[in-house]
Write a protein that holds these residues in place. Structure first.
Motif, PDB file in Angstrom:
ATOM      1  N   MET A   1     -19.757   8.578  -3.606  1.00 21.04           N
ATOM      2  CA  MET A   1     -19.140   7.340  -4.063  1.00 21.04           C
ATOM      3  C   MET A   1     -17.968   7.628  -5.003  1.00 21.04           C
ATOM      4  O   MET A   1     -16.962   6.945  -4.957  1.00 21.04           O
ATOM      5  CB  MET A   1     -20.175   6.475  -4.766  1.00 21.04           C
ATOM      6  CG  MET A   1     -19.545   5.238  -5.356  1.00 21.04           C
ATOM      7  SD  MET A   1     -20.774   4.092  -5.928  1.00 21.04           S
ATOM      8  CE  MET A   1     -19.828   3.197  -7.098  1.00 21.04           C
ATOM      9  N   TYR A   2     -18.140   8.657  -5.829  1.00 22.41           N
ATOM     10  CA  TYR A   2     -17.094   8.985  -6.794  1.00 22.41           C
ATOM     11  C   TYR A   2     -15.762   9.256  -6.114  1.00 22.41           C
ATOM     12  O   TYR A   2     -14.723   8.739  -6.537  1.00 22.41           O
ATOM     13  CB  TYR A   2     -17.527  10.181  -7.651  1.00 22.41           C
ATOM     14  CG  TYR A   2     -16.393  10.831  -8.392  1.00 22.41           C
ATOM     15  CD1 TYR A   2     -15.732  10.155  -9.414  1.00 22.41           C
ATOM     16  CD2 TYR A   2     -15.948  12.097  -8.054  1.00 22.41           C
ATOM     17  CE1 TYR A   2     -14.671  10.734 -10.081  1.00 22.41           C
ATOM     18  CE2 TYR A   2     -14.897  12.686  -8.721  1.00 22.41           C
ATOM     19  CZ  TYR A   2     -14.257  12.001  -9.729  1.00 22.41           C
ATOM     20  OH  TYR A   2     -13.213  12.575 -10.393  1.00 22.41           O
ATOM     21  N   THR A   3     -15.770  10.042  -5.043  1.00 21.78           N
ATOM     22  CA  THR A   3     -14.492  10.380  -4.397  1.00 21.78           C
ATOM     23  C   THR A   3     -13.860   9.156  -3.737  1.00 21.78           C
ATOM     24  O   THR A   3     -12.631   9.036  -3.734  1.00 21.78           O
ATOM     25  CB  THR A   3     -14.675  11.502  -3.354  1.00 21.78           C
ATOM     26  OG1 THR A   3     -15.679  11.118  -2.419  1.00 21.78           O
ATOM     27  CG2 THR A   3     -15.064  12.808  -4.025  1.00 21.78           C
TER      28      THR A   3
ATOM     29  N   LEU B   1      -9.489   5.404  -3.920  1.00 24.80           N
ATOM     30  CA  LEU B   1      -9.066   4.002  -3.940  1.00 24.80           C
ATOM     31  C   LEU B   1      -8.222   3.710  -5.175  1.00 24.80           C
ATOM     32  O   LEU B   1      -7.166   3.078  -5.092  1.00 24.80           O
ATOM     33  CB  LEU B   1     -10.287   3.084  -3.893  1.00 24.80           C
ATOM     34  CG  LEU B   1     -10.014   1.581  -3.875  1.00 24.80           C
ATOM     35  CD1 LEU B   1      -9.201   1.194  -2.647  1.00 24.80           C
ATOM     36  CD2 LEU B   1     -11.332   0.820  -3.910  1.00 24.80           C
ATOM     37  N   HIS B   2      -8.669   4.196  -6.327  1.00 26.05           N
ATOM     38  CA  HIS B   2      -7.927   4.000  -7.579  1.00 26.05           C
ATOM     39  C   HIS B   2      -6.550   4.670  -7.493  1.00 26.05           C
ATOM     40  O   HIS B   2      -5.554   4.105  -7.939  1.00 26.05           O
ATOM     41  CB  HIS B   2      -8.735   4.567  -8.743  1.00 26.05           C
ATOM     42  CG  HIS B   2      -8.141   4.329 -10.084  1.00 26.05           C
ATOM     43  ND1 HIS B   2      -8.059   3.083 -10.660  1.00 26.05           N
ATOM     44  CD2 HIS B   2      -7.599   5.181 -10.990  1.00 26.05           C
ATOM     45  CE1 HIS B   2      -7.503   3.182 -11.857  1.00 26.05           C
ATOM     46  NE2 HIS B   2      -7.200   4.438 -12.071  1.00 26.05           N
ATOM     47  N   SER B   3      -6.508   5.847  -6.920  1.00 31.90           N
ATOM     48  CA  SER B   3      -5.241   6.585  -6.816  1.00 31.90           C
ATOM     49  C   SER B   3      -4.262   5.910  -5.872  1.00 31.90           C
ATOM     50  O   SER B   3      -3.075   5.786  -6.189  1.00 31.90           O
ATOM     51  CB  SER B   3      -5.497   8.013  -6.343  1.00 31.90           C
ATOM     52  OG  SER B   3      -6.262   8.715  -7.282  1.00 31.90           O
ATOM     53  N   TYR B   4      -4.733   5.488  -4.714  1.00 35.54           N
ATOM     54  CA  TYR B   4      -3.825   4.870  -3.734  1.00 35.54           C
ATOM     55  C   TYR B   4      -3.439   3.446  -4.139  1.00 35.54           C
ATOM     56  O   TYR B   4      -2.309   3.025  -3.904  1.00 35.54           O
ATOM     57  CB  TYR B   4      -4.425   4.903  -2.325  1.00 35.54           C
ATOM     58  CG  TYR B   4      -4.446   6.287  -1.753  1.00 35.54           C
ATOM     59  CD1 TYR B   4      -3.264   6.983  -1.529  1.00 35.54           C
ATOM     60  CD2 TYR B   4      -5.648   6.925  -1.459  1.00 35.54           C
ATOM     61  CE1 TYR B   4      -3.266   8.264  -1.022  1.00 35.54           C
ATOM     62  CE2 TYR B   4      -5.663   8.204  -0.951  1.00 35.54           C
ATOM     63  CZ  TYR B   4      -4.476   8.875  -0.731  1.00 35.54           C
ATOM     64  OH  TYR B   4      -4.480  10.146  -0.231  1.00 35.54           O
ATOM     65  N   TRP B   5      -4.359   2.716  -4.734  1.00 31.92           N
ATOM     66  CA  TRP B   5      -4.054   1.359  -5.193  1.00 31.92           C
ATOM     67  C   TRP B   5      -3.002   1.408  -6.308  1.00 31.92           C
ATOM     68  O   TRP B   5      -2.222   0.479  -6.478  1.00 31.92           O
ATOM     69  CB  TRP B   5      -5.326   0.662  -5.659  1.00 31.92           C
ATOM     70  CG  TRP B   5      -5.178  -0.805  -5.842  1.00 31.92           C
ATOM     71  CD1 TRP B   5      -4.942  -1.448  -7.012  1.00 31.92           C
ATOM     72  CD2 TRP B   5      -5.233  -1.822  -4.840  1.00 31.92           C
ATOM     73  NE1 TRP B   5      -4.848  -2.809  -6.806  1.00 31.92           N
ATOM     74  CE2 TRP B   5      -5.030  -3.059  -5.476  1.00 31.92           C
ATOM     75  CE3 TRP B   5      -5.443  -1.802  -3.462  1.00 31.92           C
ATOM     76  CZ2 TRP B   5      -5.026  -4.258  -4.778  1.00 31.92           C
ATOM     77  CZ3 TRP B   5      -5.441  -2.996  -2.781  1.00 31.92           C
ATOM     78  CH2 TRP B   5      -5.235  -4.204  -3.444  1.00 31.92           C
ATOM     79  N   ALA B   6      -2.976   2.507  -7.045  1.00 34.04           N
ATOM     80  CA  ALA B   6      -2.020   2.660  -8.145  1.00 34.04           C
ATOM     81  C   ALA B   6      -0.576   2.593  -7.653  1.00 34.04           C
ATOM     82  O   ALA B   6       0.302   2.104  -8.368  1.00 34.04           O
ATOM     83  CB  ALA B   6      -2.266   3.980  -8.880  1.00 34.04           C
ATOM     84  N   TYR B   7      -0.307   3.075  -6.444  1.00 29.15           N
ATOM     85  CA  TYR B   7       1.045   2.984  -5.893  1.00 29.15           C
ATOM     86  C   TYR B   7       1.463   1.523  -5.742  1.00 29.15           C
ATOM     87  O   TYR B   7       2.584   1.146  -6.082  1.00 29.15           O
ATOM     88  CB  TYR B   7       1.146   3.696  -4.541  1.00 29.15           C
ATOM     89  CG  TYR B   7       1.086   5.193  -4.635  1.00 29.15           C
ATOM     90  CD1 TYR B   7       2.187   5.917  -5.071  1.00 29.15           C
ATOM     91  CD2 TYR B   7      -0.076   5.878  -4.301  1.00 29.15           C
ATOM     92  CE1 TYR B   7       2.138   7.296  -5.164  1.00 29.15           C
ATOM     93  CE2 TYR B   7      -0.134   7.256  -4.389  1.00 29.15           C
ATOM     94  CZ  TYR B   7       0.975   7.962  -4.826  1.00 29.15           C
ATOM     95  OH  TYR B   7       0.917   9.324  -4.924  1.00 29.15           O
TER      96      TYR B   7
ATOM     97  N   PHE C   1     -16.829   5.036 -15.507  1.00 29.75           N
ATOM     98  CA  PHE C   1     -18.253   5.230 -15.759  1.00 29.75           C
ATOM     99  C   PHE C   1     -18.934   6.127 -14.732  1.00 29.75           C
ATOM    100  O   PHE C   1     -20.058   6.573 -14.959  1.00 29.75           O
ATOM    101  CB  PHE C   1     -18.964   3.880 -15.861  1.00 29.75           C
ATOM    102  CG  PHE C   1     -18.571   3.115 -17.088  1.00 29.75           C
ATOM    103  CD1 PHE C   1     -18.976   3.526 -18.345  1.00 29.75           C
ATOM    104  CD2 PHE C   1     -17.760   1.991 -16.992  1.00 29.75           C
ATOM    105  CE1 PHE C   1     -18.602   2.837 -19.488  1.00 29.75           C
ATOM    106  CE2 PHE C   1     -17.381   1.290 -18.125  1.00 29.75           C
ATOM    107  CZ  PHE C   1     -17.801   1.713 -19.381  1.00 29.75           C
ATOM    108  N   THR C   2     -18.286   6.419 -13.597  1.00 28.27           N
ATOM    109  CA  THR C   2     -18.888   7.286 -12.588  1.00 28.27           C
ATOM    110  C   THR C   2     -18.248   8.668 -12.533  1.00 28.27           C
ATOM    111  O   THR C   2     -18.827   9.584 -11.956  1.00 28.27           O
ATOM    112  CB  THR C   2     -18.787   6.647 -11.190  1.00 28.27           C
ATOM    113  OG1 THR C   2     -17.416   6.443 -10.847  1.00 28.27           O
ATOM    114  CG2 THR C   2     -19.551   5.340 -11.129  1.00 28.27           C
ATOM    115  N   SER C   3     -17.089   8.829 -13.128  1.00 24.50           N
ATOM    116  CA  SER C   3     -16.347  10.084 -13.049  1.00 24.50           C
ATOM    117  C   SER C   3     -16.830  11.092 -14.091  1.00 24.50           C
ATOM    118  O   SER C   3     -17.148  10.725 -15.216  1.00 24.50           O
ATOM    119  CB  SER C   3     -14.860   9.806 -13.281  1.00 24.50           C
ATOM    120  OG  SER C   3     -14.146  11.005 -13.484  1.00 24.50           O
TER     121      SER C   3
END
Length: 144
Positions: A1-3, A8-14, A64-66
């Motif tokens: 789930m973490y990856t 998702l966080h990385s790509y949504w950031a763009y 909280f998961t990283s």
């Protein structure tokens, strides 16, 4: 789930960076150009608000998961963090929350105004502050 959440966080950031830059630029150009506030301006401001809030929610889950978020602080203590670990565990989340707060304030203030200049002014000020905050704390080494 973490990856999955991290990707998702990385790509949504763009999308977030793109929309915040567009939102701030649109508000600044139209404010200084004394343009009329229209439906497209409303859509840009609203979509910018929505994508930043979604990014905040994804980021909170990631925090909280990283192993590089809260777990890094718990494991090493604040004094044991390297500068990169501190960026990911403290500075990036704190400044991102501030940026979302500023963008939310700008959007909320602009809704109460009646004139076009009155609508563009809070958007220009608060979206630009949010943009600068976001750009200042992106972990660029992960992006480039």
């Amino acid at each position: 789930m973490y990856t999955v959440v991290k990707d998702l966080h990385s790509y949504w950031a763009y999308l977030v960076v793109f929309m915040v830059v567009i939102g701030a630029f649109n508000a600044l150009v139209k404010f200084f150009g004394k343009k009329e506030y229209g439906n497209n301006d409303f859509r840009i401001a609203l979509f910018t608000l929505i994508v930043t809030h979604i990014q905040l929610l994804i980021g909170l889950v990631l925090y909280f998961t990283s192993p590089l978020g809260l777990n890094s602080i718990i494991t090493n203590g604040m004094g044991g963090l390297t500068s990169y670990m501190r960026l990911l565990a403290v500075e990036h989340p704190f400044v991102a929350i501030l940026a979302v707060v500023f963008i939310t304030i700008g959007y909320s203030k602009h809704k109460k105004k009646l004139s076009s200049t009155g609508k563009f002014k809070p958007l220009a000020i608060f979206y630009t502050i949010g943009m600068l905050l976001i750009l200042s704390r992106i972990p660029w080494s992960n992006w480039i």
